[in-house]
Design a protein around this motif. Structure first.
Motif, PDB file in Angstrom:
ATOM      1  N   GLY A  70       0.697  -1.277   0.156  1.00 27.15           N
ATOM      2  CA  GLY A  70      -0.112   0.046   0.035  1.00 27.15           C
ATOM      3  C   GLY A  70       1.036   1.375  -0.038  1.00 27.15           C
ATOM      4  N   LEU A  71      -0.035   2.464  -0.321  1.00 26.03           N
ATOM      5  CA  LEU A  71       0.707   3.712  -0.490  1.00 26.03           C
ATOM      6  C   LEU A  71       0.412   4.737   0.584  1.00 26.03           C
ATOM      7  N   VAL A  72       1.089   5.559   1.110  1.00 24.50           N
ATOM      8  CA  VAL A  72       0.896   6.666   1.748  1.00 24.50           C
ATOM      9  C   VAL A  72       1.237   7.738   1.262  1.00 24.50           C
ATOM     10  N   VAL A  73       0.462   8.841   0.612  1.00 27.64           N
ATOM     11  CA  VAL A  73       0.833   9.596   0.055  1.00 27.64           C
ATOM     12  C   VAL A  73       0.510  11.139   0.748  1.00 27.64           C
ATOM     13  N   GLY A  74       1.703  11.914   0.838  1.00 32.27           N
ATOM     14  CA  GLY A  74       1.526  13.181   1.623  1.00 32.27           C
ATOM     15  C   GLY A  74       0.396  14.208   1.008  1.00 32.27           C
ATOM     16  N   LEU A  75      -0.550  14.745   1.602  1.00 31.83           N
ATOM     17  CA  LEU A  75      -1.213  15.659   0.948  1.00 31.83           C
ATOM     18  C   LEU A  75      -0.919  16.947   1.658  1.00 31.83           C
ATOM     19  N   PRO A  76      -0.445  17.876   0.988  1.00 34.97           N
ATOM     20  CA  PRO A  76      -0.177  19.177   0.907  1.00 34.97           C
ATOM     21  C   PRO A  76      -1.246  20.060   1.239  1.00 34.97           C
ATOM     22  N   LEU A  77      -1.718  20.374   2.604  1.00 35.79           N
ATOM     23  CA  LEU A  77      -2.879  21.057   3.008  1.00 35.79           C
ATOM     24  C   LEU A  77      -2.458  22.443   3.208  1.00 35.79           C
ATOM     25  N   ASN A  78      -3.164  23.528   3.143  1.00 33.60           N
ATOM     26  CA  ASN A  78      -2.901  24.862   3.964  1.00 33.60           C
ATOM     27  C   ASN A  78      -3.074  24.815   5.298  1.00 33.60           C
ATOM     28  N   LEU A  79      -2.632  25.888   5.961  1.00 35.13           N
ATOM     29  CA  LEU A  79      -2.592  25.593   7.424  1.00 35.13           C
ATOM     30  C   LEU A  79      -4.124  25.534   8.070  1.00 35.13           C
ATOM     31  N   ASP A  80      -4.988  26.207   7.362  1.00 35.24           N
ATOM     32  CA  ASP A  80      -6.082  26.219   7.840  1.00 35.24           C
ATOM     33  C   ASP A  80      -7.047  24.983   7.297  1.00 35.24           C
ATOM     34  N   GLY A  81      -6.349  24.037   6.583  1.00 36.27           N
ATOM     35  CA  GLY A  81      -6.878  22.496   6.328  1.00 36.27           C
ATOM     36  C   GLY A  81      -7.587  22.629   5.080  1.00 36.27           C
ATOM     37  N   SER A  82      -7.729  23.846   4.203  1.00 36.78           N
ATOM     38  CA  SER A  82      -8.205  23.942   2.882  1.00 36.78           C
ATOM     39  C   SER A  82      -7.081  23.406   2.023  1.00 36.78           C
ATOM     40  N   GLU A  83      -7.704  23.020   0.791  1.00 34.03           N
ATOM     41  CA  GLU A  83      -6.996  22.599  -0.415  1.00 34.03           C
ATOM     42  C   GLU A  83      -6.104  23.502  -1.026  1.00 34.03           C
ATOM     43  N   SER A  84      -5.058  23.342  -1.670  1.00 36.71           N
ATOM     44  CA  SER A  84      -4.370  24.292  -2.550  1.00 36.71           C
ATOM     45  C   SER A  84      -4.160  23.610  -4.019  1.00 36.71           C
ATOM     46  N   PRO A  85      -3.615  24.333  -4.885  1.00 35.97           N
ATOM     47  CA  PRO A  85      -3.272  23.820  -6.047  1.00 35.97           C
ATOM     48  C   PRO A  85      -2.296  22.748  -5.852  1.00 35.97           C
ATOM     49  N   ARG A  86      -1.420  22.566  -4.924  1.00 34.94           N
ATOM     50  CA  ARG A  86      -0.590  21.461  -4.804  1.00 34.94           C
ATOM     51  C   ARG A  86      -1.443  20.270  -4.211  1.00 34.94           C
TER      52      ARG A  86
END
Length: 152
Positions: A70-86
């Motif tokens: 299995g894979l664990v992929v780091g999800l880069p969220l903004n500091l407030d927990g919202s999503e970004s283009p990354r």
């Protein structure tokens, strides 16, 4: 299967098995591996991004050689927990890797900062930090995920 829910991911791997952690960047993909019992994560191969097919082939080879389930992929969220283009780019990458096994998207906020601080405390040169940060960040992400998976 791609999920952010650790219980769903754990259910997809009832017998455990080795996992690979990924820190997906625009120029590199840092990787880390953990043992089958989900105790410890260690940095692995740094993949320098070229064409997606070549990048995926390197990942497939590493996963096959290490018997990864299995894979664990780091999800880069903004500091407030919202999503970004990354975040969206990472989700897109996860969809392209979905055929490799179950994928857990793991909140990676602060992982690079924590790793960089550690390397500075170790008096590591700027050049060595740049060379190692992606794999160490992948190990940090994977360790946090396996700690949470085992605790659940």
């Amino acid at each position: 299967m791609i999920t952010t829910d650790r219980a769903v991911f754990r259910a997809a791997l009832p017998d455990g098995g080795r996992l690979i952690g990924l820190d997906v960047g625009t120029k590199t993909i840092g990787t880390a591996l953990c043992d089958a019992g989900w105790s410890f994560a260690s940095p692995a191969l740094l993949i320098r991004r070229t064409k997606f097919a070549k990048d995926k082939a390197q990942l497939v080879d590493l996963m096959a050689a290490q018997h990864v389930r299995g894979l664990v992929v780091g999800l880069p969220l903004n500091l407030d927990g919202s999503e970004s283009p990354r975040s969206q780019a990472t989700r897109s990458m996860a969809r392209l890797l979905d055929d490799l096994g179950p994928i857990l998207l793991w909140d990676e906020r602060w992982s690079t900062v924590a790793v960089e601080r550690f390397m500075i405390e170790q008096d590591m040169s700027r050049a060595k930090r740049a060379e190692r940060i992606d794999n160490l960040a992948a190990a940090h992400i994977l360790q946090a995920a396996i700690d949470a998976l085992v605790a659940a």
